[in-house]
Design a protein around this motif. Structure first.
Motif, short mmCIF file in Angstrom:
data_model
loop_
_atom_site.label_atom_id
_atom_site.label_comp_id
_atom_site.label_asym_id
_atom_site.label_seq_id
_atom_site.Cartn_x
_atom_site.Cartn_y
_atom_site.Cartn_z
N UNK A 112 0.84 -1.20 0.00
CA UNK A 112 0.00 0.00 0.00
C UNK A 112 0.87 1.25 0.00
N UNK A 113 1.91 1.25 0.84
CA UNK A 113 2.79 2.41 0.92
C UNK A 113 3.45 2.69 -0.42
N UNK A 114 3.97 1.66 -1.08
CA UNK A 114 4.63 1.86 -2.37
C UNK A 114 3.68 2.45 -3.40
N UNK A 121 3.84 10.56 -7.29
CA UNK A 121 4.93 11.01 -8.15
C UNK A 121 6.25 11.16 -7.42
N UNK A 122 6.42 10.40 -6.33
CA UNK A 122 7.63 10.51 -5.52
C UNK A 122 8.52 9.29 -5.69
N UNK A 124 10.64 6.31 -4.01
CA UNK A 124 10.60 5.59 -2.73
C UNK A 124 11.97 5.54 -2.05
N UNK A 125 13.06 5.63 -2.83
CA UNK A 125 14.39 5.68 -2.22
C UNK A 125 14.55 6.96 -1.41
N UNK A 126 14.09 8.06 -1.99
CA UNK A 126 14.15 9.35 -1.29
C UNK A 126 13.24 9.32 -0.06
N UNK A 127 12.07 8.73 -0.21
CA UNK A 127 11.12 8.66 0.91
C UNK A 127 11.72 7.87 2.08
N UNK A 128 12.42 6.78 1.80
CA UNK A 128 13.04 6.01 2.89
C UNK A 128 14.08 6.85 3.63
N UNK A 129 14.82 7.64 2.89
CA UNK A 129 15.81 8.52 3.52
C UNK A 129 15.10 9.61 4.33
N UNK A 130 13.97 10.10 3.82
CA UNK A 130 13.17 11.10 4.56
C UNK A 130 12.68 10.53 5.89
N UNK A 155 2.14 8.15 4.18
CA UNK A 155 0.68 8.11 4.10
C UNK A 155 0.16 8.92 2.91
N UNK A 156 0.60 10.18 2.83
CA UNK A 156 0.15 11.00 1.72
C UNK A 156 1.03 12.24 1.61
N UNK A 157 0.90 12.89 0.45
CA UNK A 157 1.54 14.19 0.23
C UNK A 157 0.46 15.26 0.32
N UNK A 158 0.66 16.23 1.18
CA UNK A 158 -0.30 17.32 1.35
C UNK A 158 0.26 18.53 0.60
N UNK A 159 -0.09 18.61 -0.69
CA UNK A 159 0.46 19.68 -1.53
C UNK A 159 0.05 21.06 -1.04
#
Length: 216
Positions: A112-114, A121-122, A124-130, A155-159
């Motif tokens: 679900x997360x992936x 539009x993100x 996932x490598x960057x997200x893991x570092x975040x 969970x989500x991106x809040x633009x």
């Protein structure tokens, strides 16, 4: 097409045949994406006691428009020789997978997360570092060493707010933490400046352990 598998109710222990989708192509059936994202595709209700259970099985999620394939492989569900065989098939048809993101996960929550990450539009490598950076900040704010072990999920991106929302389990509930997109940009820059950090070929596992390997 759906298949059937045997599943055991977590409450009454009765065995039932439940529906399982071993292949999920959201181009063929767009409604499947929402069922993956809310987890309902993997939930079955015991006809004996009414308990909602999670069906555990391997499946290949495919989004041709986003050029994403995510292989859900619960531990012990498939032997490694089968994994290698499928990866060889993919290499044999590599022209058809040009530009594809290939990922491997072990549980429904990670699938679900992936899907949420790639739909936003993100990377996932960057997200893991975040997530790693966010946990370090929580620790520095007095969260203690245990914070680093949190299984944090995007969970989500809040633009509208210029933020990302991560969740993690805490004392039987779910907590949320917001992180600015500036953290994402900083982490993306770190990876760009370190080209030696490469994703392995085939279905790569990008998770907290992957990040630990970078800093180990």
């Amino acid at each position: 097409m759906p298949q059937t598998i045997k599943a055991i109710c977590s409450k009454c222990g009765k065995v039932h045949e439940v529906e399982a989708r071993k292949r999920i192509n959201v181009a063929d059936d767009p409604s499947l994406k929402d069922k993956v994202r809310d987890g309902s595709l993997f939930v079955w209700e015991c006809p004996d006691c009414g308990t909602a259970n999670l069906a555990v099985y391997d499946t290949l999620y495919h989004d041709p428009e986003e050029k994403v394939m995510i292989w859900l492989l619960p531990p012990g569900s498939v032997d490694e020789s089968s994994v290698e065989a499928l990866e060889q098939q993919l290499r044999d048809h590599s022209d058809d997978l040009d530009g594809y993101i290939l990922r491997r996960v072990e549980d429904v929550g990670s699938l679900i997360e992936k899907v949420n990450i790639f739909d936003a539009g993100l990377d996932d490598c960057v997200i893991e570092l975040c997530k790693y950076v966010t946990k370090m900040e929580l620790k520095n704010q007095g969260g203690g060493d245990g914070v680093l072990d949190l299984r944090m999920k995007f969970y989500k991106a809040d633009d509208a707010q210029g933020e990302m929302v991560f969740t993690y389990p805490d004392k039987g509930g779910i907590m949320g933490v917001r992180t600015g997109f500036n953290v994402y940009e900083d982490c993306a820059g770190i990876l760009r400046r370190n080209p030696s950090v490469k994703v392995t070929s085939g279905f790569a596992t990008i998770d907290p352990e992957w990040v630990s390997g970078i800093f180990g």
